[in-house]
Scaffold this motif. Structure first.
Motif: not given
Length: 316
Positions: A42-46, A285-287, A296-303
């Motif tokens: 994932l990237n902030q672009h998403d 790699v964070d997670s 959950d992956a998007f929630a982690r990125l957005e956090s």
């Protein structure tokens, strides 16, 4: 096939516009090939896409994702370079998930020139981290920043994908690296990588030749004060604000170069892969999440608490 896709634009709650479910199989344009995706990151672009930035309503629903590694129709393990030539775009190019379906799916169609051989010693998870954040950091350092001419590098705002990649890559290139973060935990992680971690705005023990700047307004004055005469300040983003104050007297007196940078070339990606093989450096790699946990992956990125890349492993 399973995919993660945007169904709408929501500037305030981007994850409300995300869906994970069945989408039609790819329909490749003439000459394109379909890749079996093994891992995607994932990237902030998403998140920006889910907010509607660069993804208008007439292109929805759109499968998200720029970065992936997988297997081509001949069984070759490949990394996908996500930039596609696009005459309809003012830039002359677009990223996967902007006009063409992205990589957060079991399969994705891409032009064959977008494929780069994945080295055998690099896992699919590691390879999926590279095409956007790590490629951007590599291009900033090597091409725009001319880091080969440098002794010391400052990376502002370590923790996110590009900044953390820049720390790891500059260290792999043998440079003295300083990195800032507001978060004490992230400063500890930076120090574990081998860099000198400092608080934002702190005085460095020396001036640097290259500054990697993705924060913007909160750090830009510090970036200029830390720069050697003739240094390069390379900017790829402005997560903290885009209206930075620039002291023009310092700019001309110190002969500073302020350089914009976006992504990198396919040749850069090949060179980056070679660097990882020769040095043994691997992406931070964070997670890692299975496809059923994409939300959950998007929630982690957005956090905003991440340190490194968030990866979706389609093999698990």
């Amino acid at each position: 096939m399973r995919a993660a896709y945007a169904i709408a634009a929501d500037p305030d709650d981007p994850r409300s516009a995300l869906r994970v479910g069945e989408r039609p199989e790819p329909t490749p344009p003439d000459g394109w090939v379909t890749i079996e995706v093994r891992a995607a990151s994932l990237n902030q672009h998403d998140l920006w896409s889910l907010r509607g930035v660069g993804l208008p309503a007439d292109r929805l629903p759109m499968i998200l994702g720029c970065d992936a590694a997988g297997v081509d129709p001949d069984g070759n393990e490949v990394v996908i370079y996500p930039v596609v030539a696009d005459e309809a775009d003012p830039r002359g190019l677009s990223l996967l998930s902007e006009r063409h379906p992205g990589t957060l799916a079991e399969r994705v169609a891409v032009p064959p020139e977008s494929l780069v051989a994945k080295p055998a010693g690099l896992s699919f998870v590691d390879a999926a981290c590279l095409p956007t954040a790590w490629l951007t950091a590599f291009h900033m350092l090597k091409t725009r920043g001319r880091v080969d001419e440098a002794d010391a590098v400052l990376v502002q705002g370590a923790g996110g994908g590009v900044a953390t990649a820049a720390v790891a890559l500059a260290l792999a290139m043998g440079k003295r690296v300083y990195a800032t973060s507001r978060d004490p935990g992230k400063r500890e992680r930076v120090a574990e990588l081998g860099a000198t971690a400092v608080e934002p705005g702190a005085r460095l023990p020396e001036r640097v030749d290259v500054v990697i700047e993705s924060v913007g307004a909160p750090t830009f004055e510090h970036s200029m004060k830390c720069a050697n005469p003739g240094a390069r300040i390379v900017v790829c983003g402005a997560t903290g604000g885009h209206l930075a104050t620039v002291d023009l007297r310092r700019l001309f007196a110190m002969r500073l170069d302020v350089l914009g940078s976006t992504m990198g070339t396919r040749d850069d990606l090949e060179e980056l892969l070679g660097l990882l093989v020769s040095t043994g450096v691997r992406p931070v790699v964070d997670s890692t999440y299975g496809f059923s946990a994409v939300g959950d992956a998007f929630a982690r990125l957005e956090s905003g608490d991440i340190f490194g890349k968030v990866v979706v492993d389609l093999l698990h």
